[in-house]
Design a protein around this motif. Structure first.
Motif, PDB file in Angstrom:
ATOM      1  N   GLU A  99     -12.406  -3.859   8.648  1.00  0.00           N
ATOM      2  CA  GLU A  99     -11.381  -4.849   8.989  1.00  0.00           C
ATOM      3  C   GLU A  99      -9.930  -4.515   7.744  1.00  0.00           C
ATOM      4  N   ILE A 100     -10.590  -4.284   6.840  1.00  0.00           N
ATOM      5  CA  ILE A 100      -9.563  -3.857   5.640  1.00  0.00           C
ATOM      6  C   ILE A 100      -8.712  -2.465   6.140  1.00  0.00           C
ATOM      7  N   ILE A 101      -9.545  -1.465   6.610  1.00  0.00           N
ATOM      8  CA  ILE A 101      -9.045  -0.238   7.108  1.00  0.00           C
ATOM      9  C   ILE A 101      -8.220  -0.753   8.269  1.00  0.00           C
ATOM     10  N   ARG A 102      -8.612  -1.422   9.138  1.00  0.00           N
ATOM     11  CA  ARG A 102      -7.841  -1.850  10.445  1.00  0.00           C
ATOM     12  C   ARG A 102      -6.417  -2.468  10.041  1.00  0.00           C
ATOM     13  N   ASN A 103      -6.480  -3.393   9.286  1.00  0.00           N
ATOM     14  CA  ASN A 103      -5.302  -4.269   8.869  1.00  0.00           C
ATOM     15  C   ASN A 103      -4.461  -3.698   7.550  1.00  0.00           C
ATOM     16  N   PHE A 104      -4.823  -2.827   7.248  1.00  0.00           N
ATOM     17  CA  PHE A 104      -4.208  -2.163   5.955  1.00  0.00           C
ATOM     18  C   PHE A 104      -2.654  -1.963   6.103  1.00  0.00           C
ATOM     19  N   GLN A 105      -1.792  -2.499   5.314  1.00  0.00           N
ATOM     20  CA  GLN A 105      -0.384  -2.195   5.468  1.00  0.00           C
ATOM     21  C   GLN A 105       0.591  -2.183   4.241  1.00  0.00           C
ATOM     22  N   ILE A 106       1.488  -1.510   4.235  1.00  0.00           N
ATOM     23  CA  ILE A 106       2.077  -1.221   3.002  1.00  0.00           C
ATOM     24  C   ILE A 106       3.866  -1.729   3.336  1.00  0.00           C
ATOM     25  N   LEU A 107       4.267  -2.718   2.570  1.00  0.00           N
ATOM     26  CA  LEU A 107       5.721  -3.048   2.568  1.00  0.00           C
ATOM     27  C   LEU A 107       6.461  -2.410   1.652  1.00  0.00           C
ATOM     28  N   GLU A 108       7.533  -1.533   2.277  1.00  0.00           N
ATOM     29  CA  GLU A 108       8.535  -0.933   1.146  1.00  0.00           C
ATOM     30  C   GLU A 108       9.875  -1.246   1.464  1.00  0.00           C
ATOM     31  N   ALA A 109      10.818  -1.189   0.721  1.00  0.00           N
ATOM     32  CA  ALA A 109      12.111  -1.589   0.780  1.00  0.00           C
ATOM     33  C   ALA A 109      12.691  -0.742   2.006  1.00  0.00           C
ATOM     34  N   GLU A 110      13.348  -1.373   3.141  1.00  0.00           N
ATOM     35  CA  GLU A 110      14.069  -0.784   4.128  1.00  0.00           C
ATOM     36  C   GLU A 110      13.054   0.060   5.112  1.00  0.00           C
ATOM     37  N   ASN A 111      11.793  -0.379   4.821  1.00  0.00           N
ATOM     38  CA  ASN A 111      10.546   0.332   5.914  1.00  0.00           C
ATOM     39  C   ASN A 111      10.194  -0.822   6.492  1.00  0.00           C
ATOM     40  N   VAL A 112       9.651  -0.699   7.925  1.00  0.00           N
ATOM     41  CA  VAL A 112       8.851  -1.492   8.716  1.00  0.00           C
ATOM     42  C   VAL A 112       7.257  -1.445   8.258  1.00  0.00           C
ATOM     43  N   PRO A 113       6.901  -2.657   8.135  1.00  0.00           N
ATOM     44  CA  PRO A 113       5.356  -2.657   7.598  1.00  0.00           C
ATOM     45  C   PRO A 113       4.486  -1.716   8.411  1.00  0.00           C
ATOM     46  N   GLU A 114       3.631  -0.933   7.999  1.00  0.00           N
ATOM     47  CA  GLU A 114       3.015  -0.016   8.722  1.00  0.00           C
ATOM     48  C   GLU A 114       1.545   0.386   8.090  1.00  0.00           C
ATOM     49  N   ASN A 115       0.583   0.759   8.734  1.00  0.00           N
ATOM     50  CA  ASN A 115      -0.645   1.015   8.266  1.00  0.00           C
ATOM     51  C   ASN A 115      -0.829   2.629   8.198  1.00  0.00           C
ATOM     52  N   PRO A 116      -0.677   3.169   7.068  1.00  0.00           N
ATOM     53  CA  PRO A 116      -0.573   4.495   6.779  1.00  0.00           C
ATOM     54  C   PRO A 116      -1.903   5.354   6.977  1.00  0.00           C
ATOM     55  N   LEU A 117      -3.086   4.616   7.364  1.00  0.00           N
ATOM     56  CA  LEU A 117      -4.349   5.162   7.870  1.00  0.00           C
ATOM     57  C   LEU A 117      -4.389   5.496   9.273  1.00  0.00           C
ATOM     58  N   LEU A 118      -4.310   6.700   9.696  1.00  0.00           N
ATOM     59  CA  LEU A 118      -4.215   7.241  11.052  1.00  0.00           C
ATOM     60  C   LEU A 118      -5.408   8.082  11.560  1.00  0.00           C
ATOM     61  N   TYR A 119      -5.898   8.974  10.741  1.00  0.00           N
ATOM     62  CA  TYR A 119      -6.888   9.747  11.005  1.00  0.00           C
ATOM     63  C   TYR A 119      -8.016   9.859   9.987  1.00  0.00           C
ATOM     64  N   LEU A 120      -9.248   9.451  10.479  1.00  0.00           N
ATOM     65  CA  LEU A 120     -10.403   9.686   9.536  1.00  0.00           C
ATOM     66  C   LEU A 120     -10.692  11.353   9.330  1.00  0.00           C
ATOM     67  N   TYR A 121     -10.938  11.539   7.966  1.00  0.00           N
ATOM     68  CA  TYR A 121     -10.989  13.017   7.787  1.00  0.00           C
ATOM     69  C   TYR A 121     -12.428  13.696   8.627  1.00  0.00           C
ATOM     70  N   PRO A 122     -12.075  14.672   9.190  1.00  0.00           N
ATOM     71  CA  PRO A 122     -10.862  15.601   9.366  1.00  0.00           C
ATOM     72  C   PRO A 122      -9.963  15.489  10.280  1.00  0.00           C
ATOM     73  N   ASP A 123     -10.279  14.891  11.403  1.00  0.00           N
ATOM     74  CA  ASP A 123      -9.043  14.628  12.363  1.00  0.00           C
ATOM     75  C   ASP A 123      -9.556  13.650  13.526  1.00  0.00           C
ATOM     76  N   THR A 124     -10.310  12.628  12.942  1.00  0.00           N
ATOM     77  CA  THR A 124     -10.911  11.572  14.114  1.00  0.00           C
ATOM     78  C   THR A 124      -9.931  10.505  14.050  1.00  0.00           C
ATOM     79  N   PRO A 125      -9.179   9.913  15.235  1.00  0.00           N
ATOM     80  CA  PRO A 125      -8.366   8.919  15.252  1.00  0.00           C
ATOM     81  C   PRO A 125      -9.001   7.607  14.514  1.00  0.00           C
ATOM     82  N   LYS A 126      -8.367   6.783  13.870  1.00  0.00           N
ATOM     83  CA  LYS A 126      -8.931   5.624  13.223  1.00  0.00           C
ATOM     84  C   LYS A 126      -9.841   4.862  13.922  1.00  0.00           C
TER      85      LYS A 126
END
Length: 799
Positions: free
Chosen positions: A637-664
């Motif tokens: 659930e941490i991996i699922r809901n992980f988000q980063i808020l940066e100035a002028e950026n929309v909050p997003e989860n940067p974790l997309l693909y589990l190594y090597p290339d499996t969609p999260k």
């Protein structure tokens, strides 16, 4: 299929493990059986930490027992009525602590899963390991052929003895007739004497042939006993040693018992043959009778073979263990433990005898400060078949405890060798006497050395001693092993580490993971087979964060919180930061991997790759998650809901693909809760966490690994909502309302200081409805800029 139904369909060896599990009184098997559907549907893990919920389940359990009792009343099942009533009374002791009952039931359910997984693993191993299985089968087939030959010879000898008796009866009849007849004719008399002489010669030849056949049988028996005692039994004992520390070795005694019993039956039959020959000689004998000359020697030989076989047949089947200990062979004073002895020669037509067993604690070595103990509990039992699930002769000792004797000080002959409490080894001995028709043999069996502790804080160190001894020692009675502790070769050491994960999670360490550990211990080498790990490097260097403390912390975290993810191969785990960097920089944006922290005991982190404005890959890492975090929110659930808020950026989860290339979501989707976003039961916890994100070469301080230190930059704080903070040496402290500042870990070298957000932002994180959207945007941008403007290479500028 329900878990209980699957357990009942397992092979006999695994059902035996189930019976041994429910030998304990904490959860009766009757209750588990009759309430199986209800028990398996309840959230015992939640109840173990929620007193109110645990009390609800406790009350429902008692109601279910009442319902079951009423059913037995209708069925007139008097014994079951009595048992259910007694079980309900016993459960009343949990009325003040229902969480303890939930913890107990949860423990039993986990142990059941381990039995199921062991059975599944054994089935897979049997399918995969074709060549070793073929070799083992070949060795066993050779022994089976020898045993079949022995049985055949014994059966032939039985027929030979019958024929010999008939020949002797014929001679005896004709000789007695000749004596009664008053033959006057000398020629006829001489003819009768010649006929009798021929019968005597024939009888003598038959006796010689019989004695020769008996010698051949004993030669064959000696050969088989040598194989059983010096090879098969020794290999089983070594397998048991390894199984005690997690190896997936087969330690079932059924096959050995079959072989030992076969040889014993044959020897007892030979014993009866010799008794029969003595009887025949008593009726008919003559000058130079071979039976009179050879029978005593053969009898001594049979006695010797029987004695050797019987002494080797008495073994400790189940090594001493506490009900909820870390593993077998670690005992704690004043805490109950159990142990089971077994005789591999069960009662039969030829060896019906009674065993009486005494339990003895043998004196410890004469070493200054070496502790001594008294054993409390029932110490005399009869070996019987009632306590065995497969017909073996066993004595199952339960509810035994150890109490330390008062120190008597040193004396003559006392050595000054210094051993720690967890390096003291103690052996428990069992004695019994085998008696049959005047034949008596004293038998003795001994446990593997146990480590005795007085406090639960010593358990981790004690288990390290058990691991080291059983990994290396070829002498199971060497209580002075740690007086001159040998080093382990890397192949031995790596295999032992893998066993720990295999036994705890049913998935061991692969070659890549072991190579990373070897690299940390020895540095980069083309081959590690010649490298050795000394005992001090395993448990004593870099105290208190020794290698074993670091490794065991990871193991406990994985078993408690990450077992499913680990078993499914989603956690890379043991990988260096340098290797992590090289792997991720070759991958597309959003690729991430999960690895264990090298500096935080029991920590796991993840790193992912970003692409900078210049098109360069940039690897970022979060501070390790520990049990503080994982006990509140599952890692997936941490991996699922992980988000980063940066100035002028929309909050997003940067974790997309589990190594090597499996969609999260493809990798972790099956673990997600049904609810997501604001409906997620974990979102409240996630919103009270600040995140620290590090650059790719973050320094991890105070690592328990000897070559762990790598140069890197300080942590770069960023504001956002997430379940973790950047990797540093310390635990994560959740910021619960009202939000508190992050307290830096005292183990840190000062490179990371708590980022202190503006009070307006803290108020927003606690009460977002108090602010309108414009103010919210302004606050987030201002706070982000303040953080990002601080030079990341100068930790002192972080506030």
């Amino acid at each position: 299929m329900a878990q209980w139904d699957r357990l009942r369909q397992l092979p006999s060896a695994y059902r035996q493990q189930l019976h041994e599990l429910y030998d304990r009184d904490a959860l009766p098997m009757d209750v588990r059986h009759y309430l199986a559907p209800w028990i398996e549907k309840q959230e015992w893990q939640r109840a173990a930490r929620d007193d109110a919920f645990a009390m609800v389940l406790f009350q429902v359990l008692l109601e279910n027992l009442d319902i079951q009792h009423s059913r037995f009343v209708q069925e007139e099942s008097f014994l079951l009525q009595h048992n259910i009533r007694r079980y309900k009374q016993n459960f009343q002791r949990y009325v003040d602590d229902p969480c303890a009952l939930a913890t107990t039931i949860l423990w039993f359910l986990e142990k059941e899963k381990e039995i199921l997984e062991s059975a599944e693993l054994a089935e897979k191993v049997q399918l995969l390991q074709v060549e070793p299985e073929a070799m083992e089968t070949s060795s066993q087939q050779d022994l089976e052929r020898k045993l079949a030959g022995l049985r055949n010879e014994v059966q032939c000898m039985e027929h030979t003895i019958i024929c010999l008796e008939e020949q002797q009866d014929e001679f005896d009849f004709k000789y007695q007739t000749h004596k009664l007849e008053a033959v006057v004719d000398e020629a006829r008399k001489n003819e009768q004497i010649r006929a009798l002489q021929l019968l005597v010669n024939k009888l003598n030849d038959c006796r010689k042939s019989t004695l020769s056949g008996l010698n051949n049988i004993l030669d064959r028996t000696q050969d088989i006993i040598d194989v059983l005692v010096k090879k098969e039994l020794v290999e089983w004992q070594r397998r048991q040693q390894k199984a005690c520390i997690g190896a997936p070795d087969n330690v079932c005694l059924d096959q050995l018992e079959k072989w030992f019993s076969c040889v014993a039956v044959c020897l007892f039959q030979v014993w009866e043959f010799l008794t029969k020959l003595e009887e025949l000689v008593g009726k008919v004998s003559y000058e130079n009778d071979p039976v009179k000359a050879q029978n005593p020697t053969l009898q001594k030989r049979v006695d010797t073979l029987l004695r050797d076989l019987l002494k080797s047949s008495f073994v400790v089947e189940t090594q001493p263990s506490m009900p909820q200990g870390k593993g077998s062979l670690v005992l704690r004073t004043n805490v109950q433990f159990s142990v089971k002895a077994r005789c591999l020669i069960p009662p039969c037509d030829h060896c019906c005898c009674v065993f009486f067993l005494t339990f003895e604690y043998r004196e410890a070595p004469q070493i200054k400060g070496y502790r001594r103990f008294n054993v409390l509990g029932t110490k005399i039992k009869a070996l019987n078949m009632a306590e065995s699930t497969n017909g073996g002769m066993v004595a199952d000792f339960r509810h035994l405890t150890l109490k330390e004797q008062k120190s008597g000080g040193g004396g003559k002959g006392v050595s000054d060798i210094s051993l720690s409490v967890t390096e003291e080894l103690h052996i428990i001995y069992f004695n019994t006497v085998f008696e049959l028709k005047g034949f008596s043999v004293e038998l003795q069996a001994s446990t593997l050395p146990v480590v005795i502790i007085s406090n639960s804080s010593q358990q981790q160190s004690a288990w390290a001693s058990v691991l080291w001894f059983n990994m290396l020692s070829q002498d199971p009675k060497d209580v002075m092993f740690f007086a001159n502790t040998p080093a382990a070769t890397w192949p031995q050491f790596g295999e032992m580490l893998s066993w720990q994960f295999l036994s705890a999670t049913k998935r061991g360490l692969d070659g890549t993971q072991l190579e990373m550990i070897a690299n940390k211990l020895f540095g980069k080498k083309p081959n590690y087979d010649s490298c050795t790990v000394p005992w001090s490097k395993f448990t004593k260097e870099n105290t208190p964060d020794t290698f074993w403390v670091w490794f065991d912390g990871i193991l406990m975290m994985v078993k408690t919180y990450l077992e499913d993810l680990w078993r499914d191969g989603l956690i890379m785990g043991f990988v260096t930061k340098g290797k992590e960097k090289s792997l991720l920089k070759k991958k597309k944006r959003g690729t991430f991997l999960l690895r264990f922290s090298e500096s935080v005991i029991g920590g796991i982190t993840f790193s992912w790759v970003e692409i900078t404005v210049t098109g360069e890959p940039d690897v970022k890492t979060v501070q390790p998650f520990t049990k503080v975090d994982l006990s509140q929110i599952p890692f997936h659930e941490i991996i699922r809901n992980f988000q980063i808020l940066e100035a002028e950026n929309v909050p997003e989860n940067p974790l997309l693909y589990l190594y090597p290339d499996t969609p999260k979501n493809e990798a972790f989707g099956k673990y997600y809760t049904e609810k997501s976003g604001e409906d997620s039961p974990y979102i409240k916890y996630i919103k009270t966490k600040l995140v620290f994100v590090s650059k790719e070469n973050t320094l991890e301080a105070r690592s328990p690994m000897p070559s762990d230190m790598a140069q890197g930059e300080g942590l770069e704080p960023m504001n956002g909502l997430c379940g973790e903070a950047a990797e540093q040496d310390g635990d994560l402290y959740p910021l619960t309302p009202p939000l508190e500042s992050y307290d830096p870990d005292p183990m840190m070298n000062g490179s990371v200081v708590d980022p202190e957000p503006p009070q307006d932002l803290l108020m927003y994180l606690n009460n977002p409805n108090l602010f309108d959207n414009d103010l919210l945007s302004l606050l987030l941008i201002l706070f982000s800029c303040e953080m990002l403007d601080s030079p990341s290479d100068n930790p002192e500028n972080h506030t």
